[in-house]
Design a protein around this motif. Structure first.
Motif, mmCIF file in Angstrom:
data_model
loop_
_atom_site.group_PDB
_atom_site.id
_atom_site.type_symbol
_atom_site.label_atom_id
_atom_site.label_comp_id
_atom_site.label_asym_id
_atom_site.label_seq_id
_atom_site.Cartn_x
_atom_site.Cartn_y
_atom_site.Cartn_z
ATOM 1 N N PHE A 81 0.821 -1.208 0.000
ATOM 2 C CA PHE A 81 0.000 0.000 0.000
ATOM 3 C C PHE A 81 0.858 1.261 0.000
ATOM 4 O O PHE A 81 1.994 1.258 0.462
ATOM 5 C CB PHE A 81 -0.900 0.026 1.238
ATOM 6 N N GLU A 85 0.807 0.583 5.817
ATOM 7 C CA GLU A 85 -0.172 -0.182 6.595
ATOM 8 C C GLU A 85 0.454 -1.351 7.340
ATOM 9 O O GLU A 85 -0.128 -2.424 7.460
ATOM 10 C CB GLU A 85 -1.331 -0.676 5.713
ATOM 11 N N LEU A 86 1.662 -1.153 7.847
ATOM 12 C CA LEU A 86 2.183 -2.135 8.805
ATOM 13 C C LEU A 86 1.321 -2.057 10.060
ATOM 14 O O LEU A 86 0.713 -1.022 10.337
ATOM 15 C CB LEU A 86 3.643 -1.824 9.146
ATOM 16 N N TYR A 87 1.277 -3.172 10.815
ATOM 17 C CA TYR A 87 0.460 -3.179 12.021
ATOM 18 C C TYR A 87 1.259 -2.547 13.160
ATOM 19 O O TYR A 87 2.252 -3.107 13.616
ATOM 20 C CB TYR A 87 0.065 -4.614 12.370
#
Lengths: 240, 218
Positions: A81, A85-87
């Motif tokens: 992305f 959008e890493l957690y």
């Protein structure tokens, strides 16, 4: 590998995708470009069903996207992305290992071994116990690529992977992508990085106002674009 | 000058402690039940097609529009009617509190879930996780981390509100104190003590909330 067949999408009365058709063959790298708001991101997110479509059909490896087994199909398609959008609540290692365990039911040991291999490959192994918030944008995006590769995808989707990066970090991400392309990964890449497109892409898809205006071999597109719109876009993006 | 007599209070301590046990039990159980039910309501409201969200919105707004004391009283009358047998004041009060608090918790949790960037859900779904998996591993942990202070604040209010169970004849801490106060004719000592207990408990909980807030803001 990826077949997009006359797909339509509306937001209310506004049509954002207009009968778009294209295809990505196995091992092919297709760059999708066009002015902002042209529908490129919507198109690529339709490929793994994140954006539902109202008309037409998309198949990946022969399976229709949007059929009942969407999750299983998504697990085989990697996605990167624009905003990484890493957690944020998980370590770098967990980011790469989690879906392997949850979706592919790999053991923790197997998932970690796979993750470590990929983190080494993208040059992030020394940061494996850090949290995403402690990394630069370029580092986060390289981890995000490792996270997608951990699922052993049959194709990779990149949605403007370098647009949110500071200029000095763009190349570290493009290098990883280039290496991936040279290894024969099937890739669909939405990007404004025309240098990357020239070096790596096989084909370029040019979109404007929700329609695919040109879909041609890379050299043909860059050397003699067919349409005025593509010419105008190229001159704007190349001469500054 | 008022003469204080604390002996009556000391003698009443075991009785008051029983009341406090009931208050804490009710608070703890209603908190766990309310947060669990509230989470389910919030997720259903955000993810299900019509008319489910509308029905849940009606439930939430309906309960929030009613005085708690009325809800406790109604459940005391209604639950036995529904089940066809008496359930006792504690069970009916616990159900009333759980349902009532779930309405408030669900709004907090809904806001918390909506506060997690949409891209997080998309990334989880794109990796092949199902919607429930994405919620469990990615969205809810982030949402709850941000929500803990507000959930605890709501729970402090719940703790104070449990004193309303006197309407169904339960003896919580405050009700027990009422009984002792009128029996021993020492209302001033008793209510000073009750106020001090509430103050200490709620203030230390608020203090805990503030520490958590500082931690989660890091």
């Amino acid at each position: 590998m990826i077949e997009i067949d006359q797909i339509d999408k509306w937001y209310g009365a506004h049509q954002v995708l207009k009968s778009c058709s294209t295809a990505v063959a196995k091992g092919e790298v297709v760059v999708v470009c066009g002015p902002s708001g042209s529908g490129k991101s919507t198109l690529i997110k339709a490929v793994n069903g994140l954006e539902p479509i109202q008309g037409g059909r998309i198949t990946v490896a022969g399976e229709v996207v949007g059929s009942t087994n969407l999750s299983r199909l998504r697990a085989r398609i990697g996605m990167v992305f624009q905003s990484f959008e890493l957690y944020p609540h998980r370590t770098v290692l967990d980011n790469v290992a989690l879906a392997q365990m949850v979706v592919l039911k790999r053991s923790r040991a197997d998932a970690v071994a796979k993750a470590d291999g990929l983190l080494t490959r993208v040059g992030m192994i020394d940061h494996r116990m850090k949290f995403p918030g402690q990394l630069s944008g370029g580092q986060q995006q390289r981890v995000a690529i490792a996270r997608a590769l951990a699922m052993d995808p049959i194709a990779m989707l990149f949605d403007e992977p370098t647009s949110a990066l500071d200029p000095e970090m763009i190349n570290e991400v493009l290098d990883v992508m280039t290496e991936l392309a040279l290894e024969g990964m099937t890739m669909m890449v939405v990007t404004h990085e025309m240098g990357f497109a020239r070096r790596v892409a096989h084909r370029v898809v040019f979109m404007d106002e929700g329609a695919i205006v040109e879909d041609r071999a890379k050299d043909a597109f860059f050397d003699h674009p067919d349409t005025d719109r593509a010419r105008a876009f190229l001159s704007k993006i190349l001469h500054h | 000058m008022i003469e204080f007599d604390w002996d009556a209070l000391v003698r009443a301590l075991p009785f008051l402690a029983q009341g406090m046990v009931l208050t804490l039990e009710l608070t703890g159980l209603a908190m766990v039940g309310g947060i669990a039910l509230g989470t389910v309501l919030a997720i259903l409201r955000l993810s299900m097609p019509a008319p489910v969200p509308q029905i849940i919105a009606g439930y939430v707004n309906g309960l929030r529009a009613m005085p708690l004391i009325l809800v406790i009283f109604w459940f005391y009358l209604l639950v036995p009617l529904f089940l066809g047998r008496p359930v006792g004041a504690f069970s009916s009060a616990l159900i009333a509190f759980t349902m009532f608090e779930a309405a408030y918790y669900s709004e907090i949790i809904r806001a918390g879930i909506q506060g997690v960037p949409r891209g997080q859900l998309q990334a989880a779904l794109a990796s092949g996780m199902s919607y429930p998996q994405a919620m469990r591993y990615i969205v809810l942990p982030q949402a709850f981390r941000a929500m803990v202070p507000i959930l605890l604040t709501q729970s402090i209010i719940l703790f104070q509100d449990t004193s309303l169970v006197y309407v169904v004849g339960l003896r919580d801490f405050l009700t027990a104190a009422n009984i002792v106060a009128s029996r021993d004719q020492r209302p001033i000592e008793m209510y000073l003590f009750v106020a001090a207990v509430y103050l200490v408990l709620c203030a230390s909980a608020s203090f805990g909330v503030r520490i958590l807030q500082r931690k989660s803001a890091r």
